[in-house]
Design a protein around this motif. Sequence first.
Motif, PDB file in Angstrom:
ATOM      1  N   GLY A 151       0.783  -1.227   0.000  1.00 49.54           N
ATOM      2  CA  GLY A 151       0.000   0.000   0.000  1.00 49.54           C
ATOM      3  C   GLY A 151       0.812   1.272   0.000  1.00 49.54           C
ATOM      4  N   THR A 152       2.150   1.166   0.082  1.00 45.51           N
ATOM      5  CA  THR A 152       2.991   2.367   0.055  1.00 45.51           C
ATOM      6  C   THR A 152       2.822   3.109  -1.268  1.00 45.51           C
ATOM      7  OG1 THR A 152       4.644   1.354   1.515  1.00 45.51           O
ATOM      8  CG2 THR A 152       5.364   3.233   0.185  1.00 45.51           C
ATOM      9  N   ARG A 153       2.607   4.419  -1.202  1.00 44.66           N
ATOM     10  CA  ARG A 153       2.477   5.229  -2.406  1.00 44.66           C
ATOM     11  C   ARG A 153       3.874   5.490  -2.983  1.00 44.66           C
ATOM     12  NH1 ARG A 153       1.663   9.967  -1.015  1.00 44.66           N
ATOM     13  NH2 ARG A 153       1.866   9.693   1.236  1.00 44.66           N
ATOM     14  N   VAL A 154       4.093   5.036  -4.207  1.00 46.38           N
ATOM     15  CA  VAL A 154       5.388   5.227  -4.859  1.00 46.38           C
ATOM     16  C   VAL A 154       5.163   5.793  -6.256  1.00 46.38           C
ATOM     17  CG1 VAL A 154       7.534   4.160  -5.630  1.00 46.38           C
ATOM     18  CG2 VAL A 154       6.356   3.257  -3.604  1.00 46.38           C
ATOM     19  N   LEU A 155       5.785   6.941  -6.537  1.00 47.83           N
ATOM     20  CA  LEU A 155       5.786   7.514  -7.872  1.00 47.83           C
ATOM     21  C   LEU A 155       7.213   7.483  -8.410  1.00 47.83           C
ATOM     22  CD1 LEU A 155       4.687   9.084 -10.322  1.00 47.83           C
ATOM     23  CD2 LEU A 155       5.108  11.198  -9.032  1.00 47.83           C
ATOM     24  N   HIS A 156       7.424   6.727  -9.465  1.00 47.03           N
ATOM     25  CA  HIS A 156       8.699   6.758 -10.161  1.00 47.03           C
ATOM     26  C   HIS A 156       8.587   7.789 -11.283  1.00 47.03           C
ATOM     27  CE1 HIS A 156      10.149   3.353  -7.923  1.00 47.03           C
ATOM     28  NE2 HIS A 156       9.121   2.612  -8.310  1.00 47.03           N
ATOM     29  N   ALA A 157       9.314   8.894 -11.135  1.00 47.48           N
ATOM     30  CA  ALA A 157       9.235  10.006 -12.090  1.00 47.48           C
ATOM     31  C   ALA A 157      10.546  10.060 -12.875  1.00 47.48           C
ATOM     32  CB  ALA A 157       8.996  11.322 -11.359  1.00 47.48           C
ATOM     33  N   PHE A 158      10.483   9.844 -14.177  1.00 43.23           N
ATOM     34  CA  PHE A 158      11.670   9.839 -15.017  1.00 43.23           C
ATOM     35  C   PHE A 158      12.250  11.245 -15.142  1.00 43.23           C
ATOM     36  CE2 PHE A 158      13.407  10.353 -19.386  1.00 43.23           C
ATOM     37  CZ  PHE A 158      14.499   9.507 -19.265  1.00 43.23           C
ATOM     38  N   ALA A 159      13.562  11.368 -14.985  1.00 42.00           N
ATOM     39  CA  ALA A 159      14.251  12.655 -15.140  1.00 42.00           C
ATOM     40  C   ALA A 159      14.291  13.007 -16.628  1.00 42.00           C
ATOM     41  CB  ALA A 159      15.661  12.586 -14.563  1.00 42.00           C
ATOM     42  N   VAL A 160      13.415  13.908 -17.052  1.00 40.57           N
ATOM     43  CA  VAL A 160      13.223  14.193 -18.471  1.00 40.57           C
ATOM     44  C   VAL A 160      14.510  14.651 -19.152  1.00 40.57           C
ATOM     45  CG1 VAL A 160      11.986  15.691 -20.098  1.00 40.57           C
ATOM     46  CG2 VAL A 160      10.758  14.623 -18.196  1.00 40.57           C
ATOM     47  N   LYS A 161      15.396  15.307 -18.417  1.00 42.72           N
ATOM     48  CA  LYS A 161      16.643  15.783 -19.027  1.00 42.72           C
ATOM     49  C   LYS A 161      17.466  14.650 -19.622  1.00 42.72           C
ATOM     50  CE  LYS A 161      18.736  15.947 -14.398  1.00 42.72           C
ATOM     51  NZ  LYS A 161      17.432  15.878 -13.678  1.00 42.72           N
ATOM     52  N   ALA A 162      17.273  13.420 -19.149  1.00 38.08           N
ATOM     53  CA  ALA A 162      18.047  12.296 -19.653  1.00 38.08           C
ATOM     54  C   ALA A 162      17.643  11.899 -21.068  1.00 38.08           C
ATOM     55  CB  ALA A 162      17.902  11.093 -18.721  1.00 38.08           C
TER      56      ALA A 162
END
Length: 477
Positions: A84-95
């Motif tokens: 149930g842990t809220r996890v957002l994997h947000a890609f570093a767009v600069k890459a």
Amino acid sequence: MVEDIRKDEEAGNDYEGQGRADAAGRRGPLPADAAGRRDLAVRAAVEQGLLTEAAPVVALLDVAGVRASAAALHAAFAAVAAPGTRVLHAFAVKAAPLVPVLRLLHAEGIGAEVASPGELGLARAAGIRPDRTVLDSPAKTPAELREALALGIAVNADNPQELTRLDALLPSAPTGSPIGLRVNPQTGSGSIGALSTATATSKFGVALRDEGARAWVVQAFLDRPWLTRLHAHSGSQGVPLALMAEGVRTVHELAEEINTAAGRQQVDTIDIGGGLPVNFSSDEETPTHAEYARLLRSTVPGLFDGRYGLVTEFGRSLLAKHGTVLARVEYAKSAGGRPIAVTHAGVQVATRTVYNPESWPLRIAAYDAGGRPKDGPDVAQDIAGPACFAGDVLATDRPLPLLEQGDLVAALDTGAYYFANHYAYNSLARPGIHGFTTPGTDPTAHGVRFATVRAPQTVAEIVAESGGGHPDALVRD
């Protein structure tokens, strides 16, 4: 690109198989294997006319590899976090600031970390929702903040002046944006100083160990009930995992201190940044996201007990191993007794490698003119780029089968930063970028399918962006 890939999947084609390298880093020719897929794609790029006299350099992106890395990232944190842990994997767009790439990652459950209006525009064009977007930047303008607040995008403030700016904006701009503060844990530098963001004098965040800074941060949260997140990022390539984990431990301890002082869980989310380094010496993907997640769990167990939501901002580690820059050898010559292969891949695509080869060495693979791996005894030779300065060299004194005119060189591990962030030295054109899939129904070069991510830049486009529409601007009376 994503639509083309989905059509193949609906036809039952499989892009998810992953192989293993042997002790020497060699891999077999099967399409389920990353190096095998790459070899097929190189040959197909020649056979299908992607690499031509008019387009002598091209970038290739392995879609199956990207998907596998996204899945591995999800699995790594799911394995260590409480249910149930809220996890957002947000890609570093600069890459990889490319809309089709962001769209592909979005389809794999990855959001976006943006650091400029341009990057936010790319994320929005890719269909990434505001609630899966995080805005980080050390120099956000009032206009950028207003836009983020209006859209409901998460904002990590960088410094006290930015918090003051938010204090002024929020009363007139009610928002659903989660707002956090970036802190610098000042835990030290890795081997590449320019990519180490937790040094004593880093430009990022509030320097937590400076005199009075920690107490100021705690009070800043107590004074602002809407401040609910903490963010820290210790750096990327060259930063050891233990140092990254220490930075996360520091920010978790600060969150606990703030919540104790507030008498409630005011800080409900911790953004741990990204920065997982990449192995540029072989096909092996190491360190892995799973290794890092396990280290975090042992170093900061309270991070994963379900009380905090988590945000990550990985970039290079998701894409680097899945990209190849392929270029034709225009001339083969020698100087001082050393062979030199003069190619069309140089500083314009591999800027960091050319200017700082010690920190950013690249593997080079040799192919013949038909796109087949080149055989023969290794000969020490230079792999030079097309730019008009002596330092434009991708590799110096590198042992490879002797390259001849018309052969091909492939710069490996270039999926992040290399073919997306162009350097326009000599007005060299941006290469075309193509995603590729290798359907299991036809495990040969003939079965490789390409989808255009970005078309090659034309000379007309170079002229237009270089003031071609205003030729008389400086000579008018």
